[in-house]
Design an enzyme around this catalytic site. Structure first.
Site, PDB file in Angstrom:
ATOM      1  CB  SER A   1       5.164  -1.649  12.203  1.00 57.09           C
ATOM      2  OG  SER A   1       4.730  -0.329  12.470  1.00 57.09           O
TER       3      SER A   1
ATOM      4  CD  GLU B   1      -3.494  -2.573   7.465  1.00 54.60           C
ATOM      5  OE1 GLU B   1      -2.377  -2.819   7.015  1.00 54.60           O
ATOM      6  OE2 GLU B   1      -4.120  -1.531   7.210  1.00 54.60           O
TER       7      GLU B   1
ATOM      8  N   GLY C   1       2.787  -1.087   4.376  1.00 58.15           N
ATOM      9  CA  GLY C   1       2.729   0.331   4.042  1.00 58.15           C
ATOM     10  C   GLY C   1       4.126   0.875   3.802  1.00 58.15           C
ATOM     11  N   GLY C   2       4.683   1.514   4.818  1.00 56.93           N
ATOM     12  CA  GLY C   2       5.974   2.209   4.709  1.00 56.93           C
ATOM     13  C   GLY C   2       7.070   1.394   4.042  1.00 56.93           C
TER      14      GLY C   2
ATOM     15  N   GLY D   1       2.468   2.345  10.894  1.00 54.26           N
ATOM     16  CA  GLY D   1       3.457   3.417  10.764  1.00 54.26           C
ATOM     17  C   GLY D   1       4.167   3.790  12.050  1.00 54.26           C
TER      18      GLY D   1
ATOM     19  CG  HIS E   1      -5.784   1.921   5.253  1.00 55.04           C
ATOM     20  ND1 HIS E   1      -5.374   2.882   6.144  1.00 55.04           N
ATOM     21  CD2 HIS E   1      -4.728   1.093   5.081  1.00 55.04           C
ATOM     22  CE1 HIS E   1      -4.118   2.634   6.482  1.00 55.04           C
ATOM     23  NE2 HIS E   1      -3.701   1.559   5.855  1.00 55.04           N
TER      24      HIS E   1
ATOM     25  CG  ASN F   1      -1.724   1.247   1.379  1.00 52.98           C
ATOM     26  OD1 ASN F   1      -1.852   2.011   0.432  1.00 52.98           O
ATOM     27  ND2 ASN F   1      -2.294   1.465   2.562  1.00 52.98           N
ATOM     28  CD1 TRP F   2       3.918   1.290  -2.648  1.00 50.86           C
ATOM     29  CD2 TRP F   2       3.657   2.157  -4.696  1.00 50.86           C
ATOM     30  NE1 TRP F   2       4.731   0.595  -3.507  1.00 50.86           N
ATOM     31  CE2 TRP F   2       4.602   1.101  -4.769  1.00 50.86           C
ATOM     32  CE3 TRP F   2       3.338   2.851  -5.871  1.00 50.86           C
ATOM     33  CZ2 TRP F   2       5.217   0.731  -5.964  1.00 50.86           C
ATOM     34  CZ3 TRP F   2       3.950   2.479  -7.059  1.00 50.86           C
ATOM     35  CH2 TRP F   2       4.879   1.432  -7.107  1.00 50.86           C
ATOM     36  CE  LYS F   3       0.161   3.637   4.701  1.00 48.69           C
ATOM     37  NZ  LYS F   3       0.057   3.848   6.121  1.00 48.69           N
TER      38      LYS F   3
HETATM   39  C1  PEP Z   1      -0.829   0.300   6.143  1.00 48.56           C
HETATM   40  O1  PEP Z   1      -0.956   1.507   6.019  1.00 48.56           O
HETATM   41  O2  PEP Z   1      -1.674  -0.472   5.651  1.00 48.56           O
HETATM   42  C2  PEP Z   1       0.325  -0.208   6.877  1.00 48.56           C
HETATM   43  C3  PEP Z   1       0.309  -1.441   7.255  1.00 48.56           C
HETATM   44  O3  PEP Z   1       1.316   0.704   7.126  1.00 48.56           O
HETATM   45  P1  PEP Z   1       2.760   0.406   7.765  1.00 48.56           P
HETATM   46  O4  PEP Z   1       3.282  -0.864   7.141  1.00 48.56           O
HETATM   47  O5  PEP Z   1       3.583   1.599   7.390  1.00 48.56           O
HETATM   48  O6  PEP Z   1       2.565   0.268   9.235  1.00 48.56           O
END
Ligand code: PEP
Length: 244
Positions: A208, A168, A229-230, A174, A98, A14-16
Site C-alpha cells: 500500500s 511486504e 503494486g496498485g 492492496g 511474492h 509490480n504491475w501484476k
Molecule cells: C505488491 O503487490 O507487491 C504490492 C506492494 O501491492 P500494493 O502496492 O498494491 O499493496
C-alpha cells in the site's frame, strides 16, 4: 551485473496481471517526460511477461524486471519462462516469492530459493519477497517468520551485493493498510542487522505505498526503496512516488 549498492533508492513497479499495449505506451510516454534520469535512483518496471519486450524496447531511464521465473532452466515446462529468457530480453531484476505466488501458486521457501538462484545464475538480481500474515502479526511472530523465510528463501549464491529483499507484510498488500513508520524501521533494522549471515541486504518496503506515504517511508534510513503494486498502475501516482 548492475552494482545495486550505488543506488540511493530503488523504486520497483509490480504491475501484476494488468496492462495492455495502449496502457504501456501512455505510461512510458509520461514516465519518460517526468523521470529526470537521476542516476542514483533505480526505477524498475515489472510488467506481465507478455509485455516485457514491448516495455524493454522503450527503456532508457528505467530497468526491466520479471514478476517471477521458472524453477527450471529449459525444456518441457509448458507456460513457464526461464531466468535465461528474462536475461535474454534485458531483464536485470526479478521478483521472486511474492506473497500472491506463495499463497495462490503454492510456492514454498525452497522453490523461491531455486528461482532466486536461477536468477543469479543468469545475471539477474532477485528481489526476494518476505512478509507476515495478519494472524502471524497478531501472534507476535513477525520476526520469527521473517527470519525463517529469509534463511530458507535466499539461496547460497546470494549475497548483499546481488540480492534484494522486499519486506511486504501480506496484510498490507492492496489493502490500504501499512505498518507505522516506527514498525517499518524496526522490521527493516531487524532484517538488515539481526539475521546471521544475511546482514546488510538492500531492503525495500512494499504494501500500500502511495504518493501520500512514499516520502515518509523512503525517508526512513533502513528503507532502501519501495516495491509498489496498485499505485504503479497510475502514471500520475507513480511519477509522484518517483519524485518523493
Ligand atoms: C505488491 O503487490 O507487491 C504490492 C506492494 O501491492 P500494493 O502496492 O498494491 O499493496
Amino acid at each position: 551485473m548492475l552494482e545495486i549498492h550505488k543506488f540511493s533508492k530503488i523504486i520497483a513497479a509490480n504491475w501484476k496481471m494488468n496492462g495492455s499495449i495502449k496502457f504501456i505506451d501512455n505510461f512510458i510516454d509520461q514516465l519518460n517526460l517526468k523521470n529526470n534520469h537521476n542516476k542514483f535512483v533505480c526505477t524498475i518496471i515489472c510488467p506481465p511477461f507478455i509485455y516485457s519486450q514491448h516495455v524493454s524496447k522503450q527503456s532508457d531511464n528505467f530497468y526491466l524486471g520479471g514478476q517471477d521465473c521458472s524453477l527450471f532452466q529449459e525444456g518441457s515446462y509448458t507456460g513457464d519462462i526461464s531466468a535465461s529468457m528474462l536475461n535474454n530480453i534485458g531483464c536485470q531484476f526479478c521478483i521472486v516469492g511474492h506473497s500472491e505466488r506463495r499463497e495462490k501458486f503454492n510456492e514454498t521457501d525452497d522453490k523461491v530459493a531455486i528461482k532466486a538462484s536461477n536468477s543469479l545464475k543468469n545475471n539477474i538480481h532477485p528481489i526476494v519477497c518476505v512478509g507476515e500474515t495478519l494472524a502471524q502479526k497478531k501472534n507476535n511472530q513477525t520476526k520469527e517468520v521473517l527470519a525463517k523465510q529469509i534463511r530458507k528463501s535466499i539461496p547460497k549464491n546470494s549475497n548483499n551485493k546481488n540480492t534484494i529483499i522486499a519486506y511486504e507484510p501480506v496484510w498490507a498488500i492492496g489493502t490500504g493498510l501499512t505498518p507505522s513508520l516506527e514498525e517499518i524501521n524496526d522490521i527493516h533494522n531487524f532484517i538488515k542487522n539481526e539475521i546471521q549471515d544475511y546482514e546488510n541486504f538492500q531492503t525495500l518496503y512494499g504494501g500500500s505505498v502511495k504518493s501520500t506515504n512514499s516520502k515518509e517511508i523512503m525517508k526512513i534510513n533502513s528503507v532502501d526503496g519501495v516495491l509498489v503494486g496498485g499505485s504503479s498502475l497510475d502514471i500520475m501516482e507513480f511519477n509522484k512516488i518517483l519524485s518523493s
